[in-house]
Design an enzyme around this catalytic site. Structure first.
Site, PDB file in Angstrom:
ATOM      1  CB  SER A 190       0.193  -9.291   2.101  1.00 34.50           C
ATOM      2  OG  SER A 190       0.185  -8.672   0.952  1.00 34.50           O
ATOM      3  CE1 TYR A 238      -2.255  -4.404   3.101  1.00 33.78           C
ATOM      4  CE2 TYR A 238      -0.459  -5.309   1.453  1.00 33.78           C
ATOM      5  CZ  TYR A 238      -1.603  -5.528   2.442  1.00 33.78           C
ATOM      6  OH  TYR A 238      -1.963  -6.587   2.433  1.00 33.78           O
ATOM      7  CB  SER A 246     -11.404  -9.749  -1.584  1.00 36.73           C
ATOM      8  OG  SER A 246     -10.589  -8.782  -1.475  1.00 36.73           O
ATOM      9  CG  ASP A 266     -13.832   2.052  12.569  1.00 36.64           C
ATOM     10  OD1 ASP A 266     -12.705   1.667  12.255  1.00 36.64           O
ATOM     11  OD2 ASP A 266     -14.102   3.427  12.123  1.00 36.64           O
TER      12      ASP A 266
HETATM   13  N1  LIG Z   1      -7.429  -9.678  -1.103  1.00 38.66           N
HETATM   14  C1  LIG Z   1      -6.357  -9.726  -1.386  1.00 38.66           C
HETATM   15  O1  LIG Z   1      -5.688  -9.772  -2.573  1.00 38.66           O
HETATM   16  C2  LIG Z   1      -5.278 -10.294  -0.155  1.00 38.66           C
HETATM   17  C3  LIG Z   1      -3.827 -10.318  -0.420  1.00 38.66           C
HETATM   18  C4  LIG Z   1      -3.056 -10.567   0.718  1.00 38.66           C
HETATM   19  C5  LIG Z   1      -3.547 -10.361   1.933  1.00 38.66           C
HETATM   20  N2  LIG Z   1      -4.691 -10.052   2.062  1.00 38.66           N
HETATM   21  C6  LIG Z   1      -5.335  -9.886   3.530  1.00 38.66           C
HETATM   22  O2  LIG Z   1      -6.275 -10.693   3.922  1.00 38.66           O
HETATM   23  C7  LIG Z   1      -7.068  -9.711   4.803  1.00 38.66           C
HETATM   24  C8  LIG Z   1      -8.692  -9.880   4.257  1.00 38.66           C
HETATM   25  O3  LIG Z   1      -8.650  -8.943   2.925  1.00 38.66           O
HETATM   26  P1  LIG Z   1      -9.929  -9.248   1.996  1.00 38.66           P
HETATM   27  O4  LIG Z   1      -9.364  -9.169   0.521  1.00 38.66           O
HETATM   28  O5  LIG Z   1     -10.869 -10.391   2.562  1.00 38.66           O
HETATM   29  O6  LIG Z   1     -10.644  -7.643   2.404  1.00 38.66           O
HETATM   30  P2  LIG Z   1     -12.336  -7.307   2.250  1.00 38.66           P
HETATM   31  O7  LIG Z   1     -13.133  -8.386   1.458  1.00 38.66           O
HETATM   32  O8  LIG Z   1     -12.097  -6.004   2.136  1.00 38.66           O
HETATM   33  O9  LIG Z   1     -12.769  -7.693   4.047  1.00 38.66           O
HETATM   34  C9  LIG Z   1     -12.355  -6.846   4.943  1.00 38.66           C
HETATM   35  C10 LIG Z   1     -12.968  -7.127   6.348  1.00 38.66           C
HETATM   36  O10 LIG Z   1     -12.621  -6.358   7.462  1.00 38.66           O
HETATM   37  C11 LIG Z   1     -13.618  -5.495   7.916  1.00 38.66           C
HETATM   38  N3  LIG Z   1     -13.085  -4.157   8.450  1.00 38.66           N
HETATM   39  C12 LIG Z   1     -12.523  -3.521   7.369  1.00 38.66           C
HETATM   40  N4  LIG Z   1     -12.045  -2.001   8.189  1.00 38.66           N
HETATM   41  C13 LIG Z   1     -12.395  -2.486   9.374  1.00 38.66           C
HETATM   42  C14 LIG Z   1     -12.359  -1.598  10.146  1.00 38.66           C
HETATM   43  N5  LIG Z   1     -11.906  -0.311  10.463  1.00 38.66           N
HETATM   44  N6  LIG Z   1     -12.930  -2.160  11.728  1.00 38.66           N
HETATM   45  C15 LIG Z   1     -13.197  -3.234  11.707  1.00 38.66           C
HETATM   46  N7  LIG Z   1     -13.542  -4.270  10.621  1.00 38.66           N
HETATM   47  C16 LIG Z   1     -12.887  -3.675   9.529  1.00 38.66           C
HETATM   48  C17 LIG Z   1     -14.787  -5.752   6.712  1.00 38.66           C
HETATM   49  O11 LIG Z   1     -15.737  -5.599   7.670  1.00 38.66           O
HETATM   50  P3  LIG Z   1     -16.964  -4.067   7.889  1.00 38.66           P
HETATM   51  O12 LIG Z   1     -16.974  -3.586   6.691  1.00 38.66           O
HETATM   52  O13 LIG Z   1     -18.024  -4.838   8.453  1.00 38.66           O
HETATM   53  O14 LIG Z   1     -15.931  -3.349   8.776  1.00 38.66           O
HETATM   54  C18 LIG Z   1     -14.432  -6.975   6.044  1.00 38.66           C
HETATM   55  O15 LIG Z   1     -15.235  -7.769   6.963  1.00 38.66           O
HETATM   56  C19 LIG Z   1      -6.456  -8.417   5.040  1.00 38.66           C
HETATM   57  O16 LIG Z   1      -5.695  -8.467   6.156  1.00 38.66           O
HETATM   58  C20 LIG Z   1      -5.715  -8.275   3.895  1.00 38.66           C
HETATM   59  O17 LIG Z   1      -4.561  -7.531   4.044  1.00 38.66           O
HETATM   60  C21 LIG Z   1      -5.676  -9.689   1.265  1.00 38.66           C
HETATM   61  C1  LIG Z   2     -18.137  -6.255  -1.798  1.00 37.56           C
HETATM   62  O1  LIG Z   2     -18.841  -5.315  -1.675  1.00 37.56           O
HETATM   63  C2  LIG Z   2     -20.187  -5.166  -1.969  1.00 37.56           C
HETATM   64  C3  LIG Z   2     -20.948  -3.663  -1.613  1.00 37.56           C
HETATM   65  O2  LIG Z   2     -20.705  -3.114  -0.404  1.00 37.56           O
HETATM   66  C4  LIG Z   2     -21.012  -6.256  -1.335  1.00 37.56           C
HETATM   67  O3  LIG Z   2     -22.323  -6.376  -1.927  1.00 37.56           O
HETATM   68  C5  LIG Z   2     -20.312  -7.632  -1.734  1.00 37.56           C
HETATM   69  O4  LIG Z   2     -21.066  -8.484  -0.983  1.00 37.56           O
HETATM   70  C6  LIG Z   2     -18.837  -7.440  -1.048  1.00 37.56           C
HETATM   71  N1  LIG Z   2     -18.300  -8.723  -1.030  1.00 37.56           N
HETATM   72  C7  LIG Z   2     -17.873  -9.315  -2.285  1.00 37.56           C
HETATM   73  C8  LIG Z   2     -16.921 -10.589  -1.877  1.00 37.56           C
HETATM   74  O5  LIG Z   2     -17.944  -9.062  -3.221  1.00 37.56           O
HETATM   75  C1  LIG Z   3      -3.709  -4.880   6.500  1.00 40.72           C
HETATM   76  O1  LIG Z   3      -3.860  -6.173   6.645  1.00 40.72           O
HETATM   77  C2  LIG Z   3      -4.557  -6.964   5.677  1.00 40.72           C
HETATM   78  C3  LIG Z   3      -4.814  -8.329   6.255  1.00 40.72           C
HETATM   79  O2  LIG Z   3      -4.371  -8.347   7.518  1.00 40.72           O
HETATM   80  C4  LIG Z   3      -3.995  -6.957   4.427  1.00 40.72           C
HETATM   81  O3  LIG Z   3      -4.963  -7.575   3.274  1.00 40.72           O
HETATM   82  C5  LIG Z   3      -3.930  -5.503   3.759  1.00 40.72           C
HETATM   83  O4  LIG Z   3      -3.168  -5.508   2.582  1.00 40.72           O
HETATM   84  C6  LIG Z   3      -3.143  -4.857   5.033  1.00 40.72           C
HETATM   85  N1  LIG Z   3      -3.076  -3.507   4.800  1.00 40.72           N
HETATM   86  C7  LIG Z   3      -2.008  -2.514   4.822  1.00 40.72           C
HETATM   87  C8  LIG Z   3      -2.105  -1.394   4.305  1.00 40.72           C
HETATM   88  O5  LIG Z   3      -0.883  -3.117   5.437  1.00 40.72           O
END
Ligand SMILES: NC(=O)c1ccc[n+]([C@@H]2O[C@H](COP(=O)([O-])OP(=O)(O)OC[C@H]3O[C@@H](n4cnc5c(N)ncnc54)[C@H](OP(=O)(O)O)[C@@H]3O)[C@@H](O)[C@H]2O)c1
Ligand SMILES: *[C@@H]1O[C@H](CO)[C@@H](O)[C@H](O)[C@H]1NC(C)=O
Ligand SMILES: *[C@@H]1O[C@H](CO)[C@@H](O)[C@H](O)[C@H]1NC(C)=O
Ligand SMILES: *[C@@H]1O[C@H](CO)[C@@H](O)[C@H](O)[C@H]1NC(C)=O
EC number: 1.1.1.330
Length: 351
Positions: A211, A224, A259, A123
């Site tokens: 981001s 953030y 996501s 974690d």
């Molecule tokens: N989605 C967007 O719109 C967006 C935009 C700009 C930047 N980003 C950046 O892209 C990155 C990935 O985002 P995403 O949208 O792909 O997020 P996501 O789908 O929520 O995936 C997050 C990943 O991080 C892991 N994680 C979360 N909390 C954790 C913890 N405390 N310790 C270890 N692992 C942890 C989760 O796995 P577990 O649940 O197994 O821990 C999961 O594999 C982030 O840095 C985010 O800031 C995203």
């Molecule tokens: C999002 O979260 C749900 C429930 O935890 C999971 O089933 C799903 O695979 C996750 N990922 C995406 C890309 O929706």
């Molecule tokens: C933390 O980092 C992840 C990607 O590295 C990004 O998607 C997320 O928005 C960030 N969150 C904050 C609160 O900075």
């Protein structure tokens, strides 16, 4: 400028020089703008994909090089794992939940049978030395060449800074900043050793997810926003340090991607899914896309690149206008999120 003033200036000899200088400045600015815009277009639409052989891609199995990916069990990180496996790298998957990681590892092995995988669960919000020791022990014998710093957490909904809960505030900083730095300190020396062993024939690569929240000061996501801006400066500074060691370091800037974190399910021209987004990152490593003005930084997805370029070359990311628009946008998102939460809790009560 009024006509009279123009006439006064252009009739004096000093005035001639002033106008000539202004003309040169205008031509210079316009030329820079056109060149920068052409670079955005070339990076985003025209140049061929980068060949990952230079980062050790192509071999897999026992002779393969390894990529370490954090936040690899879902969303963007999971997509990095699949696409790097497709490029012939073995994969180390890091996140909090071991069971989710095992599922992803098995999916990768089913799709790419010769790819080796390893899972490391901890974690990242508990910043203990044991986490980084576990990671080091898992990878110190592996020929690691690539690190993807993808793990991250944002605010659950936009929130005024003064009302941000203590745990959320601390988690964002710990996960996004401290853990990212400590993981990089753990993995980078192992990448350096791999690069040394190849006599620098193979390069190392460290990508960190930034981001738009870090590019633009973002009201209601203040913590953030600051945490991503921190990563931006840190990553570019590290890029200068690691370049002579044969390791490319790059910050990846992204607007929204579908996501669980963004809570957006539907793709659009400006919101790609993780597959499209990661595809754009890996095909253009080393290029800047929409981030032409920044060293070691890329905004790779085409529509994000155009947005970044447009903001930067008009009002600027630190302007009052950008801040105000961003404030209004996030106030609206918060209002909608609060209404939705109220509706859901109302539903629960009536059930
Ligand atoms: N989605 C967007 O719109 C967006 C935009 C700009 C930047 N980003 C950046 O892209 C990155 C990935 O985002 P995403 O949208 O792909 O997020 P996501 O789908 O929520 O995936 C997050 C990943 O991080 C892991 N994680 C979360 N909390 C954790 C913890 N405390 N310790 C270890 N692992 C942890 C989760 O796995 P577990 O649940 O197994 O821990 C999961 O594999 C982030 O840095 C985010 O800031 C995203
Ligand atoms: C999002 O979260 C749900 C429930 O935890 C999971 O089933 C799903 O695979 C996750 N990922 C995406 C890309 O929706
Ligand atoms: C933390 O980092 C992840 C990607 O590295 C990004 O998607 C997320 O928005 C960030 N969150 C904050 C609160 O900075
Ligand atoms: C890599 O090589 C450089 C120069 O020879 C050396 O200074 C450095 O300590 C080596 N690093 C590792 C991790 O082996």
């Amino acid at each position: 400028m009024s006509v009279e003033l123009f006439n006064t200036i252009s009739n004096s000899s000093v005035g001639h020089y002033v106008l000539f200088a202004a003309l040169l400045l205008g031509v210079f600015k316009l030329t820079t703008l056109v060149l920068n815009f052409s670079a955005v277009i070339f990076d985003s639409f025209i140049l061929p994909p980068v060949n990952f052989k230079k980062y050790g891609g192509g071999a897999r199995g026992n002779n393969g090089k390894w990529a370490v990916i954090t936040g690899a069990s879902d969303g963007i990180g999971k997509e990095y794992a699949f696409q790097l496996a497709a490029k012939g790298l073995n994969i180390v998957l890091v996140s909090r939940t071991e069971s989710k990681l095992e599922v992803v590892a098995n999916e990768i092995k089913a799709k790419y049978p010769t790819t080796q995988t390893k899972v490391v669960a901890f974690d990242a919000s508990t910043d203990t030395p044991a986490n980084y020791l576990t990671l080091r022990h898992a990878i110190e014998e592996l020929a690691v060449t690539v690190l993807i710093n993808n793990v991250g957490q944002s605010h659950s909904i936009p929130v005024p800074f003064l009302e941000t809960e203590d745990k959320e505030l601390r988690d964002i900083i710990t996960i996004n900043n401290t853990a990212t730095l400590k993981i990089t300190q753990t993995v980078a020396p192992i990448i350096e050793a791999t690069v040394n062993k190849s006599n620098k024939k193979i390069k190392g690569l460290i990508l960190t997810m930034g981001s738009f929240g870090g590019l633009l000061p973002t009201p209601y996501l203040a913590t953030y926003s600051g945490s991503k801006a921190f990563l931006q400066a840190w990553s570019a500074a590290l890029a200068g340090e690691l370049k002579p060691k044969g390791i490319d370091v790059e910050l990846i800037i992204s607007y929204l991607v579908t996501s669980n974190m963004s809570k957006i399910k539907r793709t659009s021209a400006t919101i790609p899914n993780p597959k499209q987004f990661v595809g754009s990152v890996l095909r253009s490593v080393g290029r800047r896309g929409g981030a032409q003005e920044r060293y070691a930084t890329s905004t790779p997805y085409w529509s994000h690149a155009l947005m970044h370029f447009a903001i930067e070359s008009t009002v600027g990311v630190y302007s009052k206008v950008a801040n105000k628009l961003n404030l209004q946008m996030h106030q609206q998102i918060r209002t909608r999120a609060l209404k939705k939460a109220a509706r859901l809790s109302q539903q629960k009560k009536t059930e």
